[in-house]
Design a protein around this motif. Structure first.
Motif, short mmCIF file in Angstrom:
data_model
loop_
_atom_site.label_atom_id
_atom_site.label_comp_id
_atom_site.label_asym_id
_atom_site.label_seq_id
_atom_site.Cartn_x
_atom_site.Cartn_y
_atom_site.Cartn_z
N ALA A 87 0.83 -1.21 0.00
CA ALA A 87 0.00 0.00 0.00
C ALA A 87 0.86 1.26 0.00
O ALA A 87 0.57 2.24 -0.71
CB ALA A 87 -0.93 -0.01 1.21
N MET A 88 1.96 1.26 0.78
CA MET A 88 2.86 2.41 0.81
C MET A 88 3.52 2.62 -0.54
O MET A 88 3.67 3.75 -1.01
CB MET A 88 3.93 2.20 1.88
CG MET A 88 3.42 2.37 3.31
SD MET A 88 2.90 4.07 3.66
CE MET A 88 4.46 4.94 3.48
N GLN A 89 3.92 1.52 -1.17
CA GLN A 89 4.54 1.62 -2.49
C GLN A 89 3.55 2.21 -3.51
O GLN A 89 3.91 3.05 -4.34
CB GLN A 89 5.02 0.24 -2.95
CG GLN A 89 5.81 0.27 -4.25
CD GLN A 89 6.32 -1.11 -4.62
OE1 GLN A 89 5.91 -2.12 -4.05
NE2 GLN A 89 7.24 -1.16 -5.57
N ARG A 90 2.31 1.76 -3.41
CA ARG A 90 1.27 2.27 -4.31
C ARG A 90 1.01 3.76 -4.05
O ARG A 90 0.85 4.53 -5.00
CB ARG A 90 0.00 1.46 -4.12
CG ARG A 90 -1.16 1.91 -4.97
CD ARG A 90 -2.27 0.89 -4.93
NE ARG A 90 -3.51 1.43 -5.46
CZ ARG A 90 -4.59 0.68 -5.70
NH1 ARG A 90 -4.57 -0.60 -5.45
NH2 ARG A 90 -5.68 1.24 -6.19
N ARG A 91 1.00 4.14 -2.76
CA ARG A 91 0.79 5.55 -2.40
C ARG A 91 1.91 6.42 -2.97
O ARG A 91 1.66 7.47 -3.54
CB ARG A 91 0.75 5.66 -0.87
CG ARG A 91 0.70 7.09 -0.33
CD ARG A 91 -0.62 7.75 -0.55
NE ARG A 91 -0.86 8.80 0.43
CZ ARG A 91 -1.81 9.71 0.35
NH1 ARG A 91 -2.63 9.71 -0.69
NH2 ARG A 91 -1.97 10.61 1.29
N THR A 92 3.15 5.96 -2.82
CA THR A 92 4.29 6.71 -3.33
C THR A 92 4.23 6.82 -4.86
O THR A 92 4.47 7.89 -5.43
CB THR A 92 5.61 6.02 -2.92
OG1 THR A 92 5.66 5.93 -1.50
CG2 THR A 92 6.81 6.82 -3.41
N LEU A 93 3.89 5.72 -5.52
CA LEU A 93 3.82 5.70 -6.98
C LEU A 93 2.74 6.65 -7.48
O LEU A 93 2.95 7.42 -8.42
CB LEU A 93 3.55 4.27 -7.47
CG LEU A 93 3.49 4.09 -8.99
CD1 LEU A 93 4.80 4.51 -9.63
CD2 LEU A 93 3.14 2.65 -9.35
N GLU A 94 1.56 6.62 -6.85
CA GLU A 94 0.47 7.49 -7.28
C GLU A 94 0.82 8.96 -7.04
O GLU A 94 0.45 9.84 -7.82
CB GLU A 94 -0.82 7.12 -6.54
CG GLU A 94 -1.43 5.81 -7.01
CD GLU A 94 -2.85 5.63 -6.49
OE1 GLU A 94 -3.30 6.47 -5.69
OE2 GLU A 94 -3.50 4.64 -6.90
N SER A 95 1.54 9.23 -5.92
CA SER A 95 1.98 10.59 -5.64
C SER A 95 2.94 11.08 -6.72
O SER A 95 2.84 12.21 -7.19
CB SER A 95 2.64 10.66 -4.27
OG SER A 95 3.10 11.96 -4.00
N GLU A 96 3.86 10.21 -7.14
CA GLU A 96 4.80 10.57 -8.19
C GLU A 96 4.08 10.80 -9.52
O GLU A 96 4.38 11.74 -10.25
CB GLU A 96 5.85 9.48 -8.35
CG GLU A 96 6.84 9.39 -7.20
CD GLU A 96 7.84 8.26 -7.37
OE1 GLU A 96 7.70 7.50 -8.36
OE2 GLU A 96 8.74 8.13 -6.52
N ASN A 99 2.35 14.15 -9.29
CA ASN A 99 3.30 15.26 -9.42
C ASN A 99 3.80 15.38 -10.85
O ASN A 99 3.93 16.49 -11.38
CB ASN A 99 4.48 15.05 -8.47
CG ASN A 99 4.10 15.21 -7.01
OD1 ASN A 99 3.11 15.88 -6.70
ND2 ASN A 99 4.86 14.61 -6.12
N ASN A 100 4.07 14.23 -11.47
CA ASN A 100 4.53 14.26 -12.87
C ASN A 100 3.45 14.80 -13.79
O ASN A 100 3.75 15.53 -14.75
CB ASN A 100 4.95 12.86 -13.32
CG ASN A 100 6.22 12.39 -12.65
OD1 ASN A 100 7.01 13.21 -12.17
ND2 ASN A 100 6.44 11.09 -12.61
N ALA A 101 2.20 14.44 -13.51
CA ALA A 101 1.09 14.94 -14.32
C ALA A 101 0.96 16.45 -14.20
O ALA A 101 0.73 17.15 -15.19
CB ALA A 101 -0.21 14.25 -13.92
N GLU A 102 1.12 16.97 -12.97
CA GLU A 102 1.05 18.41 -12.76
C GLU A 102 2.19 19.13 -13.48
O GLU A 102 1.99 20.16 -14.12
CB GLU A 102 1.11 18.74 -11.26
CG GLU A 102 -0.18 18.43 -10.50
CD GLU A 102 -0.12 18.91 -9.06
OE1 GLU A 102 1.00 19.15 -8.56
OE2 GLU A 102 -1.20 19.06 -8.45
N GLN A 103 3.40 18.56 -13.39
CA GLN A 103 4.55 19.15 -14.07
C GLN A 103 4.36 19.12 -15.58
O GLN A 103 4.70 20.08 -16.28
CB GLN A 103 5.83 18.42 -13.68
CG GLN A 103 6.24 18.63 -12.23
CD GLN A 103 7.47 17.82 -11.86
OE1 GLN A 103 8.09 17.18 -12.70
NE2 GLN A 103 7.83 17.85 -10.58
#
Length: 377
Positions: A87-96, A99-103
């Protein structure tokens, strides 16, 4: 951390939570209800569900609400740790990804603005080339007459009466041409910029004259007909002159390029003494009215209509024509920015833009701008 659902939701509202572990069966709010509320508080929070009473319906509900894992009781510590790690890995991946989508969105917006600015700069280059063209005529006359004067004076040791009359006549012509150069220079300099406390304005008929020069040498004119109907009494429009030329040039070229078959494009100018009745404009399959929110509808107004007898705009295309990069032209024939730039420049000037079209009968783009004082001839 929380003995019941409401307490868990309150914690999520006050603190940043990466992963929540919920039991399906709890007193008061069920785990499914808490899952739904947590996703409302933070859509990115990951949730691991656990239960001793697994049912297909419960699993379906949890997955529909985007639970990331499902653990059956009894379980050992290693199973729970593995579920939390995933779940933590998924949370980190979705956050990235977020952020990449916003950039990427910021980069695309910056690129779009750069391309729009580039095309506006290229159009201004065409307009400024017109300055050189306009001034070149008077300068050629001045240069020729000075050469004639030099020859006449150089060949006469004592200029006679005829020579003096010749010189006086030629000097009058030179003076007129110098005045023309000064007038052209001042007009274009006024387009380039004004003091911050001055409202931008441009003489409508002067702009139409300059536009006529640009269109008559444009490759899009080809075998089409282009005419301008200026104002009977020249007034100024409250818009930067270069911007107004660019708007009208884009609309004229757009009309000329609407069909390869011979057709006409006409630009009509008119002064309106009354405010526009905005209730008569209705967006539909054949017309649109833009920038109404920022439109300064205070009379007198200048109306500038670009009318073409081309094929018209299809109903399914009309809502898209002002979107950046939308074009119906083939590759290398259009950037899809022309009409978007037109709308932007008119909005900056607090003007409005109306388009009406009909299949087989052509399209009319009408600009409405605040009018200023009468312009000198």
């Amino acid at each position: 951390m929380a003995a019941d659902g409401p307490t868990a939701i309150e914690l999520a509202q006050k603190h940043f939570i990466d992963v929540a572990v919920l039991d399906i069966r709890m007193a008061g709010m069920s785990g499914i209800e808490v899952l739904e509320r947590l996703k409302y508080v933070d859509p990115g929070i990951e949730v691991v569900m656990m239960t001793a009473f697994e049912t297909t319906d419960t699993m379906r509900q949890a997955l529909r609400l985007r639970a990331c894992d499902y653990i059956n009781k009894p379980f050992d510590l290693a199973t729970m740790r593995s579920a939390i790690a995933n779940a933590m890995q998924r949370r980190t991946l979705e956050s990235e990804i977020h952020n990449n989508a916003e950039q990427l969105e910021e980069l695309m917006s910056e690129l779009q603005n750069h391309k729009i600015a580039q095309q506006m700069s290229e159009k201004r280059g065409d307009i400024y080339a017109s300055i050189i063209h306009d001034i070149n005529g008077p300068l050629t006359v001045i240069s020729g007459f000075i050469q004639l004067l030099n020859q006449r004076i150089g060949n006469a040791s004592h200029p006679g009466q005829d020579d003096l009359e010749f010189i006086k006549d030629r000097l009058k012509t030179i003076t007129r041409q110098v005045t023309n150069c000064i007038s052209i220079s001042r007009r274009y300099l006024s387009y380039l910029g004004r003091h911050s406390d001055d409202a931008p304005s441009a003489g409508v008929n002067e702009v139409l004259t300059d536009l006529n020069h640009l269109v008559n040498v444009h490759h899009s004119l080809h075998n089409h007909q282009f005419t301008i109907q200026p104002l009977a009494e020249n007034v100024t429009a409250r818009m930067n002159g270069t911007d107004l030329i660019q708007v009208l040039l884009n609309l004229a070229v757009n009309g000329l390029q609407s069909s390869s078959q011979p057709h006409s494009v006409t630009i009509r100018a008119q002064v309106l003494k009354q405010p526009i009745d905005l209730t008569r404009f209705k967006d539909g399959p054949q017309e649109r009215f833009l920038n109404v929110e920022s439109f300064d509808n205070t009379p007198p107004l200048v109306m500038l209509a670009t009318v073409d007898t081309g094929p018209g705009i299809p109903p399914e295309t009309l809502p898209k024509v002002f979107q950046p990069y939308f074009t119906t032209k083939g590759p290398q024939k259009g950037t899809g920015l022309g009409l978007n730039i037109v709308q932007r420049l008119i909005k900056v000037a607090h003007g409005a833009l109306h388009v009406r079209t009909k299949a087989g009968q052509g399209t009319t783009f009408t600009i409405y701008l605040r009018a200023g004082a009468s312009a000198s001839a």
